[in-house]
Design an enzyme around this catalytic site. Structure first.
Site, PDB file in Angstrom:
ATOM      1  N   LYS A   1       0.816  -1.058  -0.089  1.00 17.44           N
ATOM      2  CA  LYS A   1       0.449  -0.250  -0.156  1.00 17.44           C
ATOM      3  C   LYS A   1       1.224   1.622   0.060  1.00 17.44           C
ATOM      4  O   LYS A   1       0.257   2.319  -0.716  1.00 17.44           O
ATOM      5  CB  LYS A   1      -0.822   0.252   0.858  1.00 17.44           C
ATOM      6  N   ASN A   2       2.250   1.001   0.884  1.00 19.64           N
ATOM      7  CA  ASN A   2       2.727   2.246   0.567  1.00 19.64           C
ATOM      8  C   ASN A   2       3.824   2.612  -0.418  1.00 19.64           C
ATOM      9  O   ASN A   2       3.759   4.211  -0.024  1.00 19.64           O
ATOM     10  CB  ASN A   2       3.296   2.472   2.035  1.00 19.64           C
TER      11      ASN A   2
ATOM     12  N   CYS B   1      -3.491  12.545  12.697  1.00 22.69           N
ATOM     13  CA  CYS B   1      -4.210  11.345  11.891  1.00 22.69           C
ATOM     14  C   CYS B   1      -3.949  10.045  13.322  1.00 22.69           C
ATOM     15  O   CYS B   1      -3.867  10.941  14.004  1.00 22.69           O
ATOM     16  CB  CYS B   1      -3.051  10.053  10.976  1.00 22.69           C
TER      17      CYS B   1
ATOM     18  N   PRO C   1       3.733  16.388  11.409  1.00 26.93           N
ATOM     19  CA  PRO C   1       3.840  17.885  10.552  1.00 26.93           C
ATOM     20  C   PRO C   1       4.033  17.227   9.206  1.00 26.93           C
ATOM     21  O   PRO C   1       4.659  16.268   8.428  1.00 26.93           O
ATOM     22  CB  PRO C   1       4.742  18.434  11.361  1.00 26.93           C
ATOM     23  N   ILE C   2       3.982  18.192   8.115  1.00 27.02           N
ATOM     24  CA  ILE C   2       4.648  17.623   7.013  1.00 27.02           C
ATOM     25  C   ILE C   2       6.341  18.974   7.170  1.00 27.02           C
ATOM     26  O   ILE C   2       6.012  19.632   5.609  1.00 27.02           O
ATOM     27  CB  ILE C   2       3.621  18.510   6.448  1.00 27.02           C
ATOM     28  N   ASP C   3       6.709  19.517   7.787  1.00 29.63           N
ATOM     29  CA  ASP C   3       7.553  20.302   7.839  1.00 29.63           C
ATOM     30  C   ASP C   3       8.696  20.675   7.112  1.00 29.63           C
ATOM     31  O   ASP C   3       9.879  21.227   6.103  1.00 29.63           O
ATOM     32  CB  ASP C   3       8.180  20.851   8.987  1.00 29.63           C
ATOM     33  N   GLN C   4       8.666  19.509   7.054  1.00 25.46           N
ATOM     34  CA  GLN C   4      10.219  18.350   5.882  1.00 25.46           C
ATOM     35  C   GLN C   4       9.221  18.618   4.570  1.00 25.46           C
ATOM     36  O   GLN C   4      11.247  18.644   4.188  1.00 25.46           O
ATOM     37  CB  GLN C   4      10.797  17.047   6.640  1.00 25.46           C
TER      38      GLN C   4
ATOM     39  N   ASP D   1       4.825   0.000  11.932  1.00 24.37           N
ATOM     40  CA  ASP D   1       3.390  -0.426  11.475  1.00 24.37           C
ATOM     41  C   ASP D   1       3.621  -1.724  11.781  1.00 24.37           C
ATOM     42  O   ASP D   1       2.350  -1.929  11.615  1.00 24.37           O
ATOM     43  CB  ASP D   1       3.799  -0.316   9.764  1.00 24.37           C
TER      44      ASP D   1
ATOM     45  N   ILE E   1       8.622   6.684  17.143  1.00 24.40           N
ATOM     46  CA  ILE E   1       8.224   6.913  15.586  1.00 24.40           C
ATOM     47  C   ILE E   1       7.437   7.771  15.804  1.00 24.40           C
ATOM     48  O   ILE E   1       7.074   9.150  15.411  1.00 24.40           O
ATOM     49  CB  ILE E   1       8.110   5.927  13.989  1.00 24.40           C
TER      50      ILE E   1
HETATM   51  C1  EPZ Z   1       4.513   6.733   6.462  1.00 27.28           C
HETATM   52  O1  EPZ Z   1       3.634   7.334   7.046  1.00 27.28           O
HETATM   53  C2  EPZ Z   1       3.588   4.845   5.923  1.00 27.28           C
HETATM   54  N1  EPZ Z   1       2.055   6.303   5.588  1.00 27.28           N
HETATM   55  C3  EPZ Z   1       2.815   5.005   8.127  1.00 27.28           C
HETATM   56  O2  EPZ Z   1       2.065   4.059   7.402  1.00 27.28           O
HETATM   57  C4  EPZ Z   1       3.891   4.662   8.350  1.00 27.28           C
HETATM   58  O3  EPZ Z   1       3.729   4.296   9.973  1.00 27.28           O
HETATM   59  C5  EPZ Z   1       5.010   6.203   8.380  1.00 27.28           C
HETATM   60  O4  EPZ Z   1       5.727   6.104   7.027  1.00 27.28           O
HETATM   61  C6  EPZ Z   1       6.823   5.841   9.188  1.00 27.28           C
HETATM   62  O5  EPZ Z   1       7.442   3.843   8.293  1.00 27.28           O
HETATM   63  C7  EPZ Z   1       2.333   5.623   4.460  1.00 27.28           C
HETATM   64  O6  EPZ Z   1       3.657   5.463   4.122  1.00 27.28           O
HETATM   65  C8  EPZ Z   1       1.290   6.330   3.533  1.00 27.28           C
HETATM   66  P1  EPZ Z   1       6.988   9.776   8.169  1.00 27.28           P
HETATM   67  P2  EPZ Z   1       4.968   9.372   6.350  1.00 27.28           P
HETATM   68  O7  EPZ Z   1       7.259  10.943   7.156  1.00 27.28           O
HETATM   69  O8  EPZ Z   1       5.318   9.512   5.650  1.00 27.28           O
HETATM   70  C9  EPZ Z   1       7.587  12.850  11.709  1.00 27.28           C
HETATM   71  C10 EPZ Z   1       0.277   2.398   7.959  1.00 27.28           C
HETATM   72  O9  EPZ Z   1       0.211   1.411   8.803  1.00 27.28           O
HETATM   73  N2  EPZ Z   1       7.647  14.581  10.282  1.00 27.28           N
HETATM   74  O10 EPZ Z   1       7.424   8.596   8.077  1.00 27.28           O
HETATM   75  O11 EPZ Z   1       3.252  10.005   7.504  1.00 27.28           O
HETATM   76  C11 EPZ Z   1       6.450  12.408  12.201  1.00 27.28           C
HETATM   77  O12 EPZ Z   1       5.856  12.812  12.392  1.00 27.28           O
HETATM   78  C12 EPZ Z   1       0.587   4.130   8.125  1.00 27.28           C
HETATM   79  O13 EPZ Z   1       0.086   2.064   6.203  1.00 27.28           O
HETATM   80  C13 EPZ Z   1       8.082  15.507  10.731  1.00 27.28           C
HETATM   81  O14 EPZ Z   1       8.309  16.021  12.284  1.00 27.28           O
HETATM   82  O15 EPZ Z   1       5.447   8.524   8.125  1.00 27.28           O
HETATM   83  C14 EPZ Z   1       6.589  11.426  12.019  1.00 27.28           C
HETATM   84  O16 EPZ Z   1       6.763  11.262  13.845  1.00 27.28           O
HETATM   85  C15 EPZ Z   1       0.837   4.899   9.122  1.00 27.28           C
HETATM   86  N3  EPZ Z   1       8.162  16.439   9.876  1.00 27.28           N
HETATM   87  C16 EPZ Z   1       7.926  10.957  11.703  1.00 27.28           C
HETATM   88  O17 EPZ Z   1       8.049  11.510  11.068  1.00 27.28           O
HETATM   89  C17 EPZ Z   1       7.606  15.693   8.584  1.00 27.28           C
HETATM   90  O18 EPZ Z   1       7.560  16.971   7.555  1.00 27.28           O
HETATM   91  C18 EPZ Z   1       8.003   9.417  10.362  1.00 27.28           C
HETATM   92  O19 EPZ Z   1       7.425   9.733   9.857  1.00 27.28           O
HETATM   93  C19 EPZ Z   1       7.168  14.291   8.260  1.00 27.28           C
HETATM   94  C20 EPZ Z   1       7.192  13.760   9.341  1.00 27.28           C
END
Ligand code: EPZ
Length: 401
Positions: A22-23, A117, A123-126, A303, A325
């Site tokens: 899915k991801n 969520c 956040p999406i700051d990165q 996950d 995480i």
């Molecule tokens: C992806 O989410 C997955 N979703 C998540 O799976 C998965 O848990 C996660 O990666 C970690 O592996 C999809 O791929 C659609 P991140 P994503 O950006 O991309 C912080 C599922 O069960 N962060 O890797 O949103 C964030 O808050 C779902 O299928 C920032 O601080 O996760 C988190 O603590 C649930 N700033 C950590 O990084 C940012 O700009 C990891 O987030 C982006 C993220």
């Protein structure tokens, strides 16, 4: 409100085939719009999240054709609108991949900001920091992120946290920028590699995906291709954890992607037999305890955290599960304790005392992976359990039942 009614208490025996990841699919479906030619994508999991993203892609004017149940064709040549509506983002956060895809192709995009969520603020700051590093002007008002650039020029981007979403978004935004982009501290999950391989199949020039430094050399345009998505590591892992009370053959997997999960099941005393595209998990008698800390790939996946917690809650002895995480990924613990589990959460660690048995109960899924974990718990409990809010589970598991 749909629900599962589960008659548990019988160890699971048999075999299951795993669908597409899915991801990986969510990044690949978004990236497919970056060419005006037709892209055929196979092994797309037919789950709620991919269906919603395909609706968002149609919503901006791209053509989407369902060839078979798990094969879609996308043509981004007819895109007429660079605004992605809030209704799609509200349904799935990953619609934000259209931000990177549209910016990378049209140098402009407007996408509603994702809310938090269920497993934590997100956040999406990165992502935004990366777009700015490529020369885009980014601003947020009325809950919409607008990114626009005269020219996208390759930059050197260092992620402050390892983030799957930002790594995928920046690979897309930079693949047709001028010059080279370097992503440091990049995420290394198998689905990152799959999205990079897909973009390269469309003519991009991306090297290093799967390591923490990814180099993207901008190309002028991308072309159509046919691509098949890798098997879903988390779907496979979910069934592996369900086998911690039975004997299951999980087919159509890449065992290499499951190494951190396999390692934990071995520590718990399970027997594993591996083929080149299948894995068999056998739990003879009782499984033992172990400790787990979730980490970015190749560490133990966040996950898979709820699913291993259920297996450990039924193991012999005490275990600790630490979530590093997300800040709010233990909501299922209260549900498990209602089934007779003995789990205490302090901070980001769950302290688990294994118990012999669960009793069945009326449950509700708090989020996607916790919902799947509650199904595993209900299957292990004597009697009949009901699980509500299963649309969370249907987001990521095709025909889970
Ligand atoms: C992806 O989410 C997955 N979703 C998540 O799976 C998965 O848990 C996660 O990666 C970690 O592996 C999809 O791929 C659609 P991140 P994503 O950006 O991309 C912080 C599922 O069960 N962060 O890797 O949103 C964030 O808050 C779902 O299928 C920032 O601080 O996760 C988190 O603590 C649930 N700033 C950590 O990084 C940012 O700009 C990891 O987030 C982006 C993220």
């Amino acid at each position: 409100m749909e629900q599962y009614v589960v008659k548990g208490g019988v160890p699971l025996r048999g075999e299951v085939s795993i669908g597409g990841a899915k991801n990986a699919a969510l990044g690949i479906l978004a990236a497919a719009i970056m060419t005006d030619e037709t892209v055929t994508i196979e092994n797309v999991p037919n789950v709620r999240d991919t269906r919603v993203l395909l609706q968002a892609i149609e919503g901006i004017g791209a053509k989407v054709k369902y060839i078979y149940n798990n094969t879609v064709q996308i043509n981004g040549g007819s895109i007429s609108d660079l605004n992605v509506e809030y209704e799609y983002i509200r349904k799935i956060r990953a619609s934000y991949y259209l931000l990177g895809a549209l910016l990378g192709k049209y140098k402009e995009s407007n996408v509603a900001l994702p809310g938090g969520c269920n497993i934590g603020s997100s956040p999406i700051d990165q992502h935004l920091k990366g777009f700015k590093a490529l020369g885009a002007k980014v601003n947020i008002d009325h809950g919409v992120v607008s990114a626009k650039a005269e020219n996208l020029v390759g930059g050197h981007i260092y992620f402050d946290v390892v983030t799957v979403g930002a790594t995928i978004n920046l690979m897309m935004a930079s693949c047709m920028a001028e010059g080279e982009t370097i992503l440091e501290n990049a995420a290394k999950e198998p689905h990152i590699v799959d999205v990079a391989n897909f973009l390269n199949a469309m003519g991009a020039n991306i090297k290093g995906a799967g390591t923490d430094v990814i180099r993207i050399k901008g190309v002028n345009r991308l072309h159509g291709c046919t691509y098949s998505i890798i098997p879903d590591q988390i779907e496979a892992g979910t069934f592996m954890m369900a086998a911690a009370r039975g004997d299951i053959v999980i087919k159509d997997v890449i065992p290499k992607h499951l190494e951190s999960i396999t390692a934990k099941l071995l520590e718990m005393g399970c027997k594993l037999v591996e083929g080149d595209d299948w894995i068999r998990v056998i739990a003879e008698g009782e499984v033992g305890s172990t400790n787990v800390k979730t980490l970015p790939y190749p560490g133990f996946p966040t996950d898979m955290q709820p699913q291993i917690a259920v297996a450990l809650a039924l193991a012999k002895g005490s275990s600790m599960v630490t979530e590093s995480i997300f800040e709010n990924r233990f909501k299922y613990v209260d549900e498990l304790n209602r089934m007779g589990a003995k789990i205490k959460v302090e901070g980001n660690t769950a302290y688990i005392e294994g118990v012999e048995k669960f009793t069945s109960a009326q449950l509700s899924a708090p989020d996607l992976r916790a919902g799947a974990a509650l199904v595993i718990a209900a299957l292990a409990a004597d009697g009949i359990s009901q699980i509500d809010d299963i649309e969370y589970i249907q987001r990521g598991y095709e025909d889970f039942e």
